[in-house]
Enzyme design. Structure first.
Site, PDB file in Angstrom:
ATOM      1  N   CYS A   1       0.816  -1.206   0.000  1.00 53.99           N
ATOM      2  CA  CYS A   1       0.000   0.000   0.000  1.00 53.99           C
ATOM      3  C   CYS A   1       0.852   1.258   0.000  1.00 53.99           C
ATOM      4  O   CYS A   1       0.367   2.340  -0.261  1.00 53.99           O
ATOM      5  CB  CYS A   1      -0.961  -0.011   1.197  1.00 53.99           C
TER       6      CYS A   1
ATOM      7  N   HIS B   1      -6.255 -12.743 -14.691  1.00 49.87           N
ATOM      8  CA  HIS B   1      -5.458 -12.320 -15.839  1.00 49.87           C
ATOM      9  C   HIS B   1      -4.002 -12.221 -15.417  1.00 49.87           C
ATOM     10  O   HIS B   1      -3.699 -11.749 -14.318  1.00 49.87           O
ATOM     11  CB  HIS B   1      -5.938 -10.962 -16.359  1.00 49.87           C
ATOM     12  N   THR B   2      -3.084 -12.688 -16.267  1.00 49.52           N
ATOM     13  CA  THR B   2      -1.650 -12.590 -15.996  1.00 49.52           C
ATOM     14  C   THR B   2      -0.961 -11.853 -17.134  1.00 49.52           C
ATOM     15  O   THR B   2      -1.423 -11.884 -18.283  1.00 49.52           O
ATOM     16  CB  THR B   2      -1.009 -13.983 -15.839  1.00 49.52           C
TER      17      THR B   2
ATOM     18  N   ASP C   1     -10.941  -0.497   7.023  1.00 51.58           N
ATOM     19  CA  ASP C   1      -9.641  -1.127   7.226  1.00 51.58           C
ATOM     20  C   ASP C   1      -8.558  -0.067   7.044  1.00 51.58           C
ATOM     21  O   ASP C   1      -8.623   0.777   6.163  1.00 51.58           O
ATOM     22  CB  ASP C   1      -9.419  -2.325   6.299  1.00 51.58           C
TER      23      ASP C   1
END
Length: 787
Positions: free
Chosen positions: A418, A542-543, A629
């Site tokens: 983050c 998805h890659t 959060d």
């Protein structure tokens, strides 16, 4: 996490952080090989140095002085650090089998795991004795015994089995430490009794007569009994049976007899000697599997029989590193021939030591100073590493002005997780002109400050949607997968919902197929473990290939129509509770620079992989009215969102905010997340800013979190019970950190109290102030539901 422009061609896996392997890591850190990736797998991320362990037991050295910290060392060597225990090998598939993670593939393997005392056949030894080896777990075992001695008020009988140098040195150290600790606790140390048990007829049978005599004299002077000439045949809860002597009454038994190998080696298929140690030739290669190397106690060198001691493990580090480099380059390997004689320096529990070399014995305080200088110089090689060189950066364009140059320079040390998010101010400005399509079934959308979007599908439950994605913050792809999945689920739990399905978005670095496949498999295995535990189905994804390993999830959840928790539900008088400690941003930034201790990083990882699921349920059960959060924009940023949405004020009790170990040291060193400056802009919400900014804990408010805890409001009368339940549920640092106040006339919504920590009644309600609304509107939205 450690981006490289060179694809990985060869993986060298080091099993164990023994004295040989730490030398290998340092040497490759000083002179790396492009295309070669090291992975260190170790049970203990702080590896004790055997030469200083007796001094630490005696109380002369502290923990960090006597341990090599593998986190900075691994960063320096650009090696991946896996905190796990090896339990086997798949030699055919070239994989290391670990207890709590998927197998780790290798091209070249090296084993340096030390040994264990050979007490397996002694009845009761496993249950009642404290083995000194493997030394990586001895400190915990010693501390447990020390606690028991103090609990018994110093009335204890302490025994050491083994009359070699290790046993004698340990017992003298135990005598000094326990005698002093018992006296310091206010008890009479005369209730302590010490005994040494040896099967030999005399102490230190392989050392010169003069040294044997002097240590026997020292033991007598300190009132230590010696039971010689009989083997320990059984260990009981309160005694050791010695052949020819009967039972010797003892409460704590330390075992230092001849070394034995780890039991799992017998099942590997490696060629072993009669005692079970790995047979290697003079190049330190396994005689049966040349891609496997071994060094230290675990190795049995053909044609040589050096003692199983740290001295020889240290000396095998350079030849091992040299041969690993040679085999990678396709060169002929060099033979290693251990020297026959070594300098032995043995301490007496005090700053006084005896030495032996080539049959000559010497002693004195000067000998201890010599040993201390040698040991500290050795440790400085690993704990005082050279500054890490920054990766080459693209040249700064000539047209860049001063502000641009400063911003470009800061990009080099951008954080992951983050801490890699776009700042709140930038995000708000960028989305300011975006107008989503209007739909009646969107209950919570882009215009709301909540953690996830809510869509009404017409069913009994509402659908909750969120997405998170960031680049790796740790070098272990399995652990990173767990953190990324846990972080994405946090928004669902903050809304009071249960996760249903997840789609993965993964980026893997460019490389050869086998390496890409291995990293992707490890990462997704970690992520799927977390998703399965949450009963969240991974349904697709998805890659793509890119510069850095990255992972994210689009998660869908379900919540009852009247059960969704919104940020705007704060009520005056409610207590503010946070479920996890803060500090991941600064600690991960320090780790990236090789400045964080391994135990700090591992504690941060433990919290980042701790699910918020149970915490959300506990908070709801205790009447929570609002929740979020704590993630990228820090504790203050998320609290600003809540007070703005709820039209209230809040008082935050700064000293009560739980912190991760090492955070204060990291901030004192001036190390912060790259997102911290963006978060500091939210200081405008603090009413007593001048006083708050002078407090040592002030920067804590802006530290960005990855997979952080929940921040919630709970009725004050239920807050203590809520915290008690949270701590019992595994959230051991959960705390009440403030109180919700009625809206005031002040423009600033949050008061940061620096000393007061007790609950107090909320003041009377005040009328809404228009200018205050305008000020809060200018504050960035510190979380977007779908971006």
């Amino acid at each position: 996490m450690q981006a490289t422009q060179t694809p990985v061609l060869k993986d060298i896996v080091l099993v164990g952080a023994g004295h040989s392997h730490v030398g290998v890591l340092r040497m490759f850190g000083m002179n790396p090989m492009p295309g070669v990736r090291f992975t260190l797998i170790t049970r203990q991320v702080h590896t004790p140095y055997s030469g200083m362990l007796p001094g630490m037991i005696a109380g002369i050295y502290d923990y960090d002085a006597a341990h090599i910290d593998t986190a900075p060392l691994s960063r320096f060597a650009q090696a991946r650090l896996y905190h796990s225990e090896v339990i086997g090998l798949d030699l055919a598939g070239k994989r290391v089998i670990c207890r709590d993670r998927p197998p780790v593939p290798y091209d070249i393997l090296s084993i340096n795991i030390g040994s264990t005392p050979s007490a397996r056949q002694i009845p009761g030894a496993a249950e009642h004795a404290i083995p000194v080896k493997p030394i990586d777990g001895f400190i915990e075992r010693f501390e447990a015994a020390r606690t028991r001695v103090l609990k018994a008020q110093g009335r204890a009988r302490i025994g050491v089995v083994g009359g070699g140098a290790g046993g004698v040195e340990l017992l003298l150290s135990l005598h000094r430490r326990l005698t002093r600790d018992v006296a310091a606790a206010g008890f009479d140390p005369s209730g302590l009794f010490f005994t040494l048990i040896t099967s030999s007829d005399e102490l230190l049978p392989t050392f010169p007569p003069r040294m044997r005599q002097r240590f026997a004299q020292l033991l007598r002077e300190r009132g230590i009994s010696v039971v010689a000439g009989g083997k320990a045949s059984e260990v009981r809860a309160d005694a050791v049976l010695v052949e020819g002597n009967g039972p010797i009454a003892l409460d704590e038994v330390f075992w230092t007899t001849r070394a034995a190998p780890a039991g799992w080696l017998a099942q590997t298929g490696l060629a072993l000697d009669d005692e079970g140690f790995i047979r290697v030739n003079e190049t330190l290669q396994s005689v049966s599997h040349p891609e496997v190397f071994a060094a230290g106690d675990v190795a049995a060198i053909e044609g040589h029989a050096p003692p199983k001691s740290g001295v020889y493990a240290v000396r095998s580090g350079p030849p091992l590193a040299g041969n690993l480099r040679r085999i990678l380059n396709g060169h002929r390997l060099a033979a290693y021939k251990p020297q026959r004689e070594a300098l032995y320096l043995i301490t007496t529990g005090e700053p006084y030591a005896l030495g032996a070399r080539n049959g000559f014995t010497f002693e004195g305080a000067w000998v201890w100073k010599l040993k201390d200088r040698i040991d500290r110089r050795f440790m400085a090689k690993f704990n005082e590493l050279p500054e890490m060189a920054e990766h080459d950066q693209a040249p700064v364009p000539a047209i860049a002005d001063q502000a641009a140059v400063k911003e470009i320079s800061a990009m080099a040390m951008r954080c992951g997780g983050c801490g890699a998010k776009v700042g709140a101010t930038i995000l708000t400005r960028a989305l300011g002109t975006v107008e989503p399509a209007a739909r009646d079934d969107v209950v919570v959308g882009l215009d709301a400050p909540d953690d996830a979007a809510i869509v009404d599908t017409g069913a009994n439950r509402l659908s909750v949607h969120t997405v998170d994605y960031f680049r790796a913050i740790v070098d272990d792809p399995y652990v990173f997968g767990k953190i990324a999945a846990n972080h994405a689920l946090g928004d669902i739990y903050a809304m009071g919902a249960e996760p249903q399905t997840a789609l993965a978005i993964a980026t893997v670095p460019y490389g050869i197929e086998a390496k890409v496949e291995a990293d992707l498999a490890q990462m997704m295995a970690g992520a799927n473990q977390i998703l399965r535990e949450a009963k969240c189905a991974l349904v697709g994804g998805h890659t793509s290939e890119g510069a850095e390993l990255s992972l994210g999830f689009a998660v869908n959840g379900l919540v009852d129509r009247d059960a969704a928790l919104r940020k705007g539900g704060l009520r005056p008088g409610d207590a503010l509770i946070v479920t996890k400690p803060v500090g991941t941003g600064a600690l991960l930034a320090a780790h990236m620079r090789g400045k964080a201790r391994a135990r700090w990083v591992m504690q941060a990882i433990e919290h980042m992989t701790l699910s918020n699921r149970a915490a959300a349920r506990i908070l709801q059960a205790h009447g929570a009215s609002a929740s979020t959060d704590v993630t990228g924009f820090g504790l203050l940023g998320h609290l600003v969102e809540m007070v703005k949405a709820g039209g209230v004020d809040a008082t935050l009790w700064l000293p009560r905010v739980p912190l991760l170990d090492g955070l204060m040291e990291t901030m004192a060193a001036g190390i912060f997340s790259s997102l911290q400056p963006q978060n500091v802009r939210l200081r405008r919400a603090i009413r007593n800013l001048e006083a708050a900014a002078s407090h040592a804990l002030y920067p804590v408010l802006f530290d960005p979190q990855t997979a952080g805890g929940l921040l919630a409001s709970v009725p004050s009368e239920r807050a203590q019970a809520c915290v008690k339940a949270l701590r019992a549920g595994g959230y051991t640092t959960a705390a009440i950190i403030g109180i919700v106040e009625p809206r005031s006339a002040s423009l600033e919504a949050i008061t940061v109290e620096l000393e007061r920590t007790e609950c107090r009644p909320a003041p009377a309600l005040s009328a809404p102030i228009e200018t205050r609304d305008q000020m809060l509107e200018e504050m960035p939205r510190a979380h977007q539901p779908v971006l």
